[in-house]
Structures are given as C-alpha cells and as structure tokens.
Design a protein around this motif. Structure first.
Motif, PDB file in Angstrom:
ATOM      1  N   TYR A  16     -64.559  15.214  68.744  1.00  0.00           N
ATOM      2  CA  TYR A  16     -65.703  16.038  69.084  1.00  0.00           C
ATOM      3  C   TYR A  16     -66.175  17.139  68.119  1.00  0.00           C
ATOM      4  O   TYR A  16     -67.249  17.264  67.925  1.00  0.00           O
ATOM      5  N   GLY A  17     -65.018  17.763  67.593  1.00  0.00           N
ATOM      6  CA  GLY A  17     -65.420  18.675  66.681  1.00  0.00           C
ATOM      7  C   GLY A  17     -65.811  18.536  65.306  1.00  0.00           C
ATOM      8  O   GLY A  17     -66.280  19.239  64.728  1.00  0.00           O
ATOM      9  N   VAL A  18     -65.833  16.848  65.211  1.00  0.00           N
ATOM     10  CA  VAL A  18     -66.290  16.594  63.667  1.00  0.00           C
ATOM     11  C   VAL A  18     -67.624  15.790  64.075  1.00  0.00           C
ATOM     12  O   VAL A  18     -68.625  15.974  63.289  1.00  0.00           O
ATOM     13  N   TYR A 184     -67.153  31.496  65.458  1.00  0.00           N
ATOM     14  CA  TYR A 184     -66.563  31.237  66.735  1.00  0.00           C
ATOM     15  C   TYR A 184     -65.497  30.539  66.899  1.00  0.00           C
ATOM     16  O   TYR A 184     -64.415  31.234  67.621  1.00  0.00           O
ATOM     17  N   ALA A 185     -65.373  29.612  66.183  1.00  0.00           N
ATOM     18  CA  ALA A 185     -64.035  28.728  66.205  1.00  0.00           C
ATOM     19  C   ALA A 185     -62.843  29.580  65.604  1.00  0.00           C
ATOM     20  O   ALA A 185     -61.927  29.621  66.245  1.00  0.00           O
ATOM     21  N   ALA A 186     -63.203  29.990  64.445  1.00  0.00           N
ATOM     22  CA  ALA A 186     -62.074  30.615  63.644  1.00  0.00           C
ATOM     23  C   ALA A 186     -61.653  31.821  64.348  1.00  0.00           C
ATOM     24  O   ALA A 186     -60.309  32.222  64.226  1.00  0.00           O
ATOM     25  N   TYR A 187     -62.230  32.620  65.168  1.00  0.00           N
ATOM     26  CA  TYR A 187     -61.895  34.042  65.731  1.00  0.00           C
ATOM     27  C   TYR A 187     -60.813  33.769  66.743  1.00  0.00           C
ATOM     28  O   TYR A 187     -60.009  34.509  66.977  1.00  0.00           O
ATOM     29  N   LEU A 201     -63.441  23.653  69.036  1.00  0.00           N
ATOM     30  CA  LEU A 201     -64.327  24.683  69.481  1.00  0.00           C
ATOM     31  C   LEU A 201     -65.547  24.916  68.398  1.00  0.00           C
ATOM     32  O   LEU A 201     -66.619  25.588  68.683  1.00  0.00           O
ATOM     33  N   PHE A 202     -65.421  24.325  67.141  1.00  0.00           N
ATOM     34  CA  PHE A 202     -66.438  24.384  66.258  1.00  0.00           C
ATOM     35  C   PHE A 202     -67.713  23.441  66.829  1.00  0.00           C
ATOM     36  O   PHE A 202     -68.621  23.771  66.666  1.00  0.00           O
TER      37      PHE A 202
END
Length: 288
Positions: A16-18, A184-187, A201-202
């Motif tokens: 999904y994230g890709v 947002y994903a990296a945080y 989450l990305f």
C-alpha cells in the motif's frame, strides 16, 4: 482518495505504501505542469518547517526511547510539549508573517465540502477497521480514544495545515504533498516505529495530504478520519496501556492547542481592527 481508502482492505500494508504514492504520482503527471511549480521559494518558511519538525521528532524520540514508560512524567512532558509546539508555533508564525489562520486550514472556508468528504472517507475506513470490532472494557479504550483525538489534532494542524501548506507554496502542489507525506511517515521514528510501518504511513499520508489539499480545511481529517485510524491502530496493536488519569493529561494538551488557536484568532481580529482604523481618512497609523 476513495479507491485508496478501499485499498486498505485489499493490499498488504507495505505494498500500500508503494502503490498509492505511485498512483498519485501518475495522476499528478497526467494532470500537467500546474501541480509542479510553486510561487516563490520562501527560505524562512522552509527553515522554520525544518527546525520545528526536527524539534518535534527529537522531543518524541526522547519521550519514547529515553524516558519510556519507566518514567511516565518525563515521557508525558516531552510528548505533550511536542504536541503543543506543533500547533502553537505554526499559529504564531503564520500570524507574524501577516497571514491568516485559514492558511492552516483553521476556519470556515469550504467547511461543508470538508465535512462531506471527511464523512465519506471516514465511513470507508470505519467499515474496514472498526465495524464489528469487539471493544474491550472502557478502561482499555477510552484513554486511547482521547489520546488519538489529541494526537490527531496535532498531526492535522502541523503536517497538513503548516508543513504541507508551506512546502506547496514554495515547491508546488505535487512536490509539497509528496515531501509532507514523507515527513509525516518519517516522524514516526520518534515513536520507535520500524521502516515497514513508515512505508505504509507514507502511502496513507499521501491520501490525507490530498484530502486536505482539495478542501484546505482541517475538518476533512479531524476529529474523525485521522483519530479513527490512530485509535484502531493503537487498539489493535494492544501495546499501549493508559490509565484513566491519562485522559486529564491529554485533555490539558488539547486545551492548550485550542487556546493557542483562540488567542491567535483574538490577536488577528485586533490586528484587522487596527489596520482598518489606520486606513480611515484623517487617521495616522499610530493614532489612538
């Protein structure tokens, strides 16, 4: 957006994230060059975004990996400080730059469209995640719900209203949305999340970012869509246990966020009155 939400039930989370960002990229390319260029790069905006983002991530990282649950007071103070800063600083900075709270999505602009779109996306997410879910005892889920509402308010104002808006203004809609979703994903490294979770989450961040970009109002994401996703994730994970007293702590943090917005609105009204008075014939800018 609707297809992306339904895909939550069909795709592996990493896939999904890709797939979702790749699909959004293809649509952005087909739309044309209008999404790829900002107005003028604002170096101060980008510097403040970077500095505040780093501060929030560090505070969360210290809270969850240094203090941990072994020091609840230290954990909550760092966590709560990061949440409040993520709302209060954007409010102050936005007003000091001569902008309006509506730039953060805090206003009544497009509120009907935001509510309708938010309800549609939330209904799909609810049907996939919480419909038919057997909730545990209230003591095991009510504090999680309050935490999800508080964190959801922070994420909506900080990542969508502030980070995304400022990046899009300088870099263009497509790059701004992509970078904001990645940030947002990296945080979530601040929570100690693994790479696989951040990849998912990305993808979800891209969906949330596009939803906000369409209506430019926080009501499309909060208080329903983002808190619902966070609530289900925390509930289903079963690795967070909060006492009833945590409700008061998160309520205090949420109250401070709301207070910063209300004080900002009050300051804005006073600024507008002063500007109107200064513009009247026979009145100087410094007139009483």
């Amino acid at each position: 957006m609707i297809a992306a939400m339904f895909s939550l039930a069909l795709l592996d989370l990493t896939v999904y994230g890709v797939v979702i960002p790749a699909s959004a990229l293809l649509l952005a390319i087909l739309t044309g060059p209008s999404l790829w260029h900002g107005t003028t790069i604002d170096a101060l905006d980008l510097a403040v975004v970077a500095g505040l983002y780093l501060a929030v991530v560090v505070l969360f990282r210290v809270a969850f990996t240094v203090f941990t649950v072994a020091n609840v007071l230290g954990l909550f103070l760092c966590f709560g400080t990061g949440l409040v800063l993520g709302v209060a600083v954007p409010v102050v900075y936005t007003l000091r730059r001569g902008r309006y709270l509506s730039d953060l999505g805090l206003g009544l602009g497009n509120w009907k469209q935001a509510v309708v779109l938010g309800l549609i996306l939330t209904s799909i997410q609810f049907a996939i995640t919480l419909f038919g879910y057997a909730l545990p005892a209230p003591a095991d889920w009510v504090p999680l719900l309050v935490m999800s509402l508080t964190v959801g308010a922070f994420e909506t104002v900080f990542f969508r209203g502030f980070v995304q808006t400022r990046l899009c203004a300088s870099l263009g809609q497509a790059p701004g949305i992509a970078i904001a979703a990645a940030l947002y994903a990296a945080y979530h490294v601040g929570y100690g999340m693994d790479v696989q979770g951040m990849v998912f989450l990305f993808g979800l961040g891209v969906v949330y970012a596009i939803a906000f970009a369409v209506v430019r109002n926080v009501l499309v994401l909060w208080p329903l869509l983002t808190p619902l996703g966070s609530f289900f994730n925390n509930l289903n994970g079963g690795d967070i246990e909060l006492p009833w007293e945590a409700i008061l702590g998160f309520a205090d943090v949420l109250a401070l966020m709301v207070a910063s917005v209300l004080l900002g609105r009050r300051w804005l009204k006073r600024r507008n009155r002063e500007q109107t008075a200064a513009a009247l014939p026979g009145r100087s800018p410094g007139a009483a």
